[in-house]
Design a protein around this motif. Structure first.
Motif, short mmCIF file in Angstrom:
data_model
loop_
_atom_site.label_atom_id
_atom_site.label_comp_id
_atom_site.label_asym_id
_atom_site.label_seq_id
_atom_site.Cartn_x
_atom_site.Cartn_y
_atom_site.Cartn_z
N VAL A 40 47.36 37.69 17.44
CA VAL A 40 48.77 38.08 17.54
C VAL A 40 49.71 36.88 17.59
O VAL A 40 50.94 37.05 17.63
CB VAL A 40 49.02 38.97 18.78
N GLU A 41 49.15 35.66 17.56
CA GLU A 41 50.00 34.47 17.66
C GLU A 41 51.09 34.40 16.59
O GLU A 41 52.20 33.91 16.87
CB GLU A 41 49.15 33.20 17.63
N PRO A 42 50.81 34.86 15.35
CA PRO A 42 51.87 34.79 14.34
C PRO A 42 53.16 35.54 14.74
O PRO A 42 54.23 35.25 14.20
CB PRO A 42 51.22 35.42 13.10
N LEU A 43 53.03 36.49 15.67
CA LEU A 43 54.23 37.19 16.14
C LEU A 43 55.13 36.27 16.96
O LEU A 43 56.32 36.55 17.12
CB LEU A 43 53.82 38.40 17.00
N LEU A 44 54.57 35.18 17.50
CA LEU A 44 55.35 34.29 18.38
C LEU A 44 55.80 33.01 17.68
O LEU A 44 56.89 32.49 17.97
CB LEU A 44 54.50 33.90 19.60
N VAL A 45 54.98 32.50 16.78
CA VAL A 45 55.28 31.20 16.16
C VAL A 45 56.58 31.29 15.33
O VAL A 45 56.77 32.22 14.55
CB VAL A 45 54.12 30.76 15.26
N GLY A 46 57.45 30.30 15.56
CA GLY A 46 58.74 30.27 14.87
C GLY A 46 59.84 31.00 15.61
O GLY A 46 61.01 30.95 15.19
N ARG A 47 59.49 31.67 16.69
CA ARG A 47 60.50 32.39 17.48
C ARG A 47 61.23 31.40 18.40
O ARG A 47 60.66 30.40 18.83
CB ARG A 47 59.83 33.45 18.35
N PRO A 48 62.48 31.70 18.76
CA PRO A 48 63.16 30.88 19.78
C PRO A 48 62.39 30.94 21.10
O PRO A 48 62.02 32.03 21.55
CB PRO A 48 64.53 31.56 19.90
N ILE A 49 62.15 29.79 21.69
CA ILE A 49 61.37 29.75 22.93
C ILE A 49 62.01 30.60 24.02
O ILE A 49 61.33 31.28 24.78
CB ILE A 49 61.22 28.29 23.41
N ALA A 50 63.33 30.60 24.05
CA ALA A 50 64.03 31.37 25.09
C ALA A 50 63.81 32.87 24.94
O ALA A 50 64.02 33.63 25.89
CB ALA A 50 65.53 31.06 25.04
N ARG A 51 63.36 33.31 23.77
CA ARG A 51 63.13 34.75 23.57
C ARG A 51 61.65 35.12 23.71
O ARG A 51 61.30 36.30 23.61
CB ARG A 51 63.64 35.17 22.19
N VAL A 52 60.80 34.12 23.91
CA VAL A 52 59.37 34.40 24.01
C VAL A 52 59.04 35.37 25.14
O VAL A 52 58.20 36.27 24.97
CB VAL A 52 58.57 33.09 24.15
N PRO A 53 59.68 35.24 26.33
CA PRO A 53 59.33 36.20 27.39
C PRO A 53 59.50 37.65 26.96
O PRO A 53 58.67 38.51 27.30
CB PRO A 53 60.32 35.84 28.51
N ALA A 54 60.54 37.95 26.19
CA ALA A 54 60.76 39.33 25.75
C ALA A 54 59.67 39.78 24.79
O ALA A 54 59.22 40.94 24.84
CB ALA A 54 62.13 39.45 25.09
N PHE A 55 59.21 38.88 23.91
CA PHE A 55 58.14 39.25 22.99
C PHE A 55 56.82 39.47 23.72
O PHE A 55 56.07 40.40 23.42
CB PHE A 55 57.96 38.15 21.93
N VAL A 56 56.55 38.60 24.69
CA VAL A 56 55.27 38.66 25.38
C VAL A 56 55.16 39.92 26.23
O VAL A 56 54.06 40.46 26.43
CB VAL A 56 55.08 37.40 26.25
N GLU A 57 56.30 40.42 26.71
CA GLU A 57 56.28 41.60 27.58
C GLU A 57 55.58 42.78 26.92
O GLU A 57 54.97 43.60 27.58
CB GLU A 57 57.71 42.00 27.95
N ARG A 58 55.68 42.89 25.59
CA ARG A 58 55.10 44.03 24.89
C ARG A 58 54.02 43.62 23.90
O ARG A 58 53.77 44.30 22.91
CB ARG A 58 56.22 44.81 24.18
N LEU A 59 53.37 42.52 24.20
CA LEU A 59 52.36 42.00 23.29
C LEU A 59 51.08 42.83 23.31
O LEU A 59 50.38 42.94 22.32
CB LEU A 59 52.03 40.56 23.68
N CYS A 60 50.77 43.44 24.45
CA CYS A 60 49.51 44.17 24.59
C CYS A 60 49.75 45.42 25.44
O CYS A 60 50.33 45.34 26.52
CB CYS A 60 48.45 43.29 25.25
N GLY A 61 49.26 46.56 24.94
CA GLY A 61 49.43 47.80 25.68
C GLY A 61 48.34 48.04 26.70
O GLY A 61 48.47 48.92 27.55
N LEU A 62 47.24 47.27 26.62
CA LEU A 62 46.13 47.47 27.55
C LEU A 62 46.28 46.63 28.81
O LEU A 62 45.99 47.09 29.91
CB LEU A 62 44.81 47.14 26.86
#
Length: 446
Positions: A40-62
């Motif tokens: 799932v790393e490609p979902l994060l690479v190139g994103r603004p670092i300041a927005r990473v927390p919001a992406f990580v919050e829903r990275l995995c449903g398990l």
């Protein structure tokens, strides 16, 4: 415009097993197909670092809480943020341990755990998660430098009142699991556990010969939210006593970087000999627990069949005791400090090439987030090492042993449940896990 292509639908109760045979039909190996767990790393690479927390919050449903906390820890390491206020540490511990209780209780219910105990644990975990800002499935509790929520004295006292019932339920669950584990040992079916003992196996199955890897506290004791990594070999020798997250690259590496099955290994032993496992069995294998009831259960587990299912029950007990300890600290109800957490925009100033590693010991084991800053406010690279990827060699041993004994689906299902991969199938009721078994011929010399 983002274009999404859905080219395959998966049954959440399905798991795919590949049985490898030589040209003459002889069994050479078996493994879980990780093709259903893409990186799932490609979902994060190139994103603004300041927005990473919001992406990580829903990275995995398990394991959403584990990814949430590991991601925030990685950002804190990236920006050099710390130490955290005591209240933030306390609330994060409540979130992480309650999420572990909830996850383990669900899977214990799938294999027939005592209903009243599981209901009490699930209710206590839910109340604790609600109290620390995880009202939805995906928590938003933490932010770099702190937490977004506080716990009122009334809420803290209500949880304190409920804790004894949850503790009693967790204790019963652990004792029942240990009884079942002992019965398994006496029946001679111990090999399905992948336990480390040799004499009791009568040569029926191989024991896992890799190391145990888990997080520990400052005293080297297992801690699901520990700050250091401890590695203990199968013979009990300590390979790494307490490595900080900044030393991650010197301890672990991927044989096949970026692959769905990256085959991570311990650098100290090399790619061929550096096999290891993570999760509750490893957590109990790296050192003595700190909480009294769980420590007693751990001693019995160590002298018994050492099944992973019993280890999960012991770690539930440890998690509930850890929650009760945090609730006993009045500081957990302090109001959130004004100005904390830090302004996320501060993360945009991280210099190019800076590396941040965050880790937690989630319900299924060690989860690692490693981020590299690009210097332009964007994330240049990311590596997420899941428990399932790390446990692949262990699960392969379990599956191979199961196939060697019996082609029955039940044997394979028990092997999968023992290693507990990051797939919804482990929450399926006993006997309903849908296994797709594929035979593969392995050319000579591979």
């Amino acid at each position: 415009m983002t274009r999404l292509v859905l080219d395959e639908l998966l049954d959440p109760s399905e798991v795919r097993v590949v049985v490898e045979r030589a040209a003459d039909g002889r069994l050479t190996g078996a493994r879980l197909s990780l093709a259903d767990l893409p990186r799932v790393e490609p979902l994060l690479v190139g994103r603004p670092i300041a927005r990473v927390p919001a992406f990580v919050e829903r990275l995995c449903g398990l394991c959403p809480a584990a990814h949430h906390l590991a991601g925030v820890r990685a950002l804190e390491a990236l920006a050099g943020i710390g130490p955290l206020p005591p209240q933030a540490v306390a609330i994060r511990r409540l979130l992480h341990h309650a999420s572990a209780v909830a996850a383990h209780a669900e899977r214990a219910g799938a294999v027939g755990g005592e209903r009243s105990a599981l209901a009490a644990l699930a209710g206590f975990a839910r109340s604790t998660l609600d109290a620390v800002g995880a009202q939805s499935h995906f928590p938003t509790t933490a932010a770099p430098g702190g937490v977004r929520v506080g716990v009122s004295p009334a809420t803290r006292d209500a949880l304190r009142h409920a804790a004894p019932e949850a503790l009693a339920a967790a204790h019963r669950l652990a004792l029942d699991a240990l009884d079942q584990s002992d019965a398994l040992d006496q029946s001679g079916a111990r090999g399905e556990s992948g336990a480390r003992g040799g004499a009791g196996d009568a040569g029926a199955d191989p024991s896992f010969t890799g190391a145990d890897v888990a997080l520990v506290d400052a005293d080297g004791r297992p801690d699901l939210l520990g700050t250091h990594l401890r590695v203990v070999a199968a013979d009990g020798g300590v390979l790494h006593a307490a490595e900080p997250a900044a030393r991650f690259d010197a301890v672990l590496a991927e044989s096949r970087p970026g692959a769905p099955a990256p085959r991570p290994y311990l650098r100290a032993l090399g790619a061929d000999r550096g096999r290891y496992r993570v999760g509750p069995a490893a957590q109990l294998g790296v050192g003595p627990l700190t909480t009294p009831l769980a420590a007693d259960a751990q001693a019995r587990w160590s002298d018994g069949a050492r099944t992973a299912s019993a280890a999960r029950a012991v770690m539930v007990l440890a998690a509930v005791e850890a929650i009760a300890e945090v609730l006993g600290d009045d500081d957990v109800s302090l109001p959130v400090v004004p100005g904390a957490p830090v302004d996320l925009a501060a993360l945009a100033g991280v210099p190019a090439g800076a590396v941040g590693v965050g880790w937690v010991d989630g319900p299924r084991g060690l989860l690692v987030h490693r981020y590299v800053a690009g210097g332009d406010g964007l994330l240049r690279a990311a590596t997420i090492l899941t428990p399932t990827a790390q446990n692949e060699p262990w699960l392969a041993d379990l599956l191979r042993a199961a196939v060697a004994r019996s082609a029955a689906a039940g044997a394979l299902e028990r092997a999968v449940r023992e290693a507990d991969p990051c797939l919804p199938c482990t929450a399926a009721p006993l006997g309903t896990m849908r296994l797709t078994v594929t035979d593969a011929r392995v050319p000579r010399g591979t």
